[in-house]
Design a protein around this motif. Structure first.
Motif, PDB file in Angstrom:
ATOM      1  N   THR A 130      -4.543   2.655  -0.011  1.00 65.62           N
ATOM      2  CA  THR A 130      -4.823   4.048  -0.344  1.00 65.62           C
ATOM      3  C   THR A 130      -5.891   4.096  -1.428  1.00 65.62           C
ATOM      4  O   THR A 130      -6.162   3.112  -2.114  1.00 65.62           O
ATOM      5  CB  THR A 130      -3.558   4.757  -0.840  1.00 65.62           C
ATOM      6  OG1 THR A 130      -3.146   4.160  -2.078  1.00 65.62           O
ATOM      7  CG2 THR A 130      -2.429   4.656   0.169  1.00 65.62           C
ATOM      8  N   LYS A 133      -4.495   2.890  -4.697  1.00 68.86           N
ATOM      9  CA  LYS A 133      -4.346   1.436  -4.777  1.00 68.86           C
ATOM     10  C   LYS A 133      -5.705   0.735  -4.828  1.00 68.86           C
ATOM     11  O   LYS A 133      -5.846  -0.318  -5.463  1.00 68.86           O
ATOM     12  CB  LYS A 133      -3.527   0.922  -3.596  1.00 68.86           C
ATOM     13  CG  LYS A 133      -2.073   1.369  -3.602  1.00 68.86           C
ATOM     14  CD  LYS A 133      -1.303   0.725  -4.745  1.00 68.86           C
ATOM     15  CE  LYS A 133       0.166   1.070  -4.694  1.00 68.86           C
ATOM     16  NZ  LYS A 133       0.928   0.476  -5.823  1.00 68.86           N
ATOM     17  N   LYS A 200       3.405   9.661  -1.524  1.00 71.47           N
ATOM     18  CA  LYS A 200       3.128   9.839  -2.955  1.00 71.47           C
ATOM     19  C   LYS A 200       2.169   8.807  -3.521  1.00 71.47           C
ATOM     20  O   LYS A 200       1.690   8.964  -4.645  1.00 71.47           O
ATOM     21  CB  LYS A 200       4.443   9.819  -3.745  1.00 71.47           C
ATOM     22  CG  LYS A 200       5.338  11.023  -3.491  1.00 71.47           C
ATOM     23  CD  LYS A 200       6.605  10.947  -4.327  1.00 71.47           C
ATOM     24  CE  LYS A 200       7.440  12.220  -4.198  1.00 71.47           C
ATOM     25  NZ  LYS A 200       7.914  12.435  -2.812  1.00 71.47           N
ATOM     26  N   ASN A 201       1.889   7.745  -2.781  1.00 67.88           N
ATOM     27  CA  ASN A 201       0.957   6.721  -3.259  1.00 67.88           C
ATOM     28  C   ASN A 201      -0.484   7.041  -2.885  1.00 67.88           C
ATOM     29  O   ASN A 201      -1.327   6.147  -2.856  1.00 67.88           O
ATOM     30  CB  ASN A 201       1.347   5.354  -2.699  1.00 67.88           C
ATOM     31  CG  ASN A 201       2.642   4.834  -3.283  1.00 67.88           C
ATOM     32  OD1 ASN A 201       2.894   4.990  -4.475  1.00 67.88           O
ATOM     33  ND2 ASN A 201       3.482   4.238  -2.460  1.00 67.88           N
ATOM     34  N   SER A 202      -0.765   8.291  -2.591  1.00 62.14           N
ATOM     35  CA  SER A 202      -2.118   8.680  -2.175  1.00 62.14           C
ATOM     36  C   SER A 202      -2.659   9.787  -3.071  1.00 62.14           C
ATOM     37  O   SER A 202      -1.908  10.617  -3.598  1.00 62.14           O
ATOM     38  CB  SER A 202      -2.108   9.156  -0.716  1.00 62.14           C
ATOM     39  OG  SER A 202      -1.394  10.368  -0.599  1.00 62.14           O
ATOM     40  N   THR A 226       2.001   7.029   5.674  1.00 64.49           N
ATOM     41  CA  THR A 226       0.852   6.317   5.100  1.00 64.49           C
ATOM     42  C   THR A 226      -0.383   6.409   5.991  1.00 64.49           C
ATOM     43  O   THR A 226      -1.418   5.850   5.661  1.00 64.49           O
ATOM     44  CB  THR A 226       1.188   4.831   4.887  1.00 64.49           C
ATOM     45  OG1 THR A 226       1.534   4.239   6.153  1.00 64.49           O
ATOM     46  CG2 THR A 226       2.342   4.671   3.914  1.00 64.49           C
TER      47      THR A 226
END
Length: 296
Positions: A130, A133, A200-202, A226
């Protein structure tokens, strides 16, 4: 462990491989007396006689032969490494790029194709993560460049950013929600339907939550994934209304349509980022040049 300068072993290797002090001096571009002095220094440090010198020839002692069996492969490895680096420089070297699956598929592929045709010998490594990341990969020196959604507050202060493409995010739905086609929906009304979005990791997840919070609305998505491609597929089969970048949706897309919203979604950008304090390979600089004159 004895601390011995590498240059002494280099002189030893050339003398041992030629068995000729004069020839070794020519290969090393130093005087014959400098060669002799280096060998004497090495023998003194090792406390061993390495050569038998006579007026007619030079021979390795048994101790010299033992040392040569170790020095020769070591010198070959060093020469091999130098050759590989020079070859890499002539072909463009290696480039490590961090980008999400979506950005790779819908934006980067033409640039990667162009680069590969121009530098077929260069090694291209793409790491899919992402945008959030990818910023971590760049900060930790695991990639040379990243192509990410922007703004991205995870980018470090040492990061140089080139904005390369504007886009807007859109809400899309499948034929199950065909009654919404042509209507203008408020954000509040959208919340009556199941919302599908990235996890939520984006940065996209952060962005949409912030937009709804600015309108005093609490966004609780039905599904978080994702993959934008999977979000599109789920919207197509009627599981909900998906939130995706507009460049993922073609005008000829079948089974889905874009929703019109009363409130305008802020524009975002794609950006290429790199650490301005770290040197870039020739390959990375060439790839970066594709975007230097890109309009924002």
């Amino acid at each position: 462990m004895i601390d011995i300068n590498y240059e002494l072993y280099k002189v030893f290797y050339h003398v041992a491989s030629t068995l000729n002090f004069s020839e070794a001096s020519k290969r090393l571009f130093i005087s014959q007396s400098a060669v002799s002095q280096s060998i004497k220094t090495l023998e003194r440090k090792l406390d061993q006689t390495l050569f038998i010198r006579s007026t007619k020839k030079v021979q390795l002692t048994p101790e010299g032969e033992i040392l040569m069996r170790h020095i020769e492969p070591a010198m070959n490895l060093i020469q091999k490494g130098e050759t590989q680096l020079l070859d890499a420089a002539s072909t463009g070297g290696q480039i490590r790029i961090g980008a999400s699956d979506t950005i790779c598929r819908y934006f980067l592929i033409p640039y990667l194709e162009r680069f590969h045709k121009s530098f077929p010998g260069a090694h291209i490594k793409v790491i899919n993560q992402t945008s959030m990341k990818c910023a971590e990969l760049l900060q930790n020196g695991l990639v040379d460049l990243i192509v990410v959604n922007y703004p991205n507050h995870h980018l470090g202060t040492a990061t140089s950013v080139i904005r390369i493409k504007k886009f807007r995010d859109v809400f899309i739905a499948g034929n199950t929600f065909s009654d919404l086609q042509g209507e203008t929906l408020s954000f509040a009304r959208l919340l009556r339907y199941p919302i599908l979005m990235l996890d939520k990791n984006s940065t996209t997840n952060e962005f949409l939550h912030q937009v709804f919070q600015q309108h005093q609305l609490d966004l609780v998505p039905e599904i978080e994934l994702t993959s934008n491609d999977l979000l599109i597929d789920l919207a197509r089969i009627g599981l909900g209304i998906a939130f995706v970048p507009d460049y993922c949706i073609s005008d000829s897309e079948k089974g889905i349509f874009k929703l019109q919203t009363k409130e305008e979604l802020p524009e975002r950008e794609l950006a290429i980022a790199y650490n301005e304090h770290l040197p870039l390979s020739r390959a990375s600089l060439e790839f970066l040049s594709y975007f230097q004159n890109s309009s924002r």
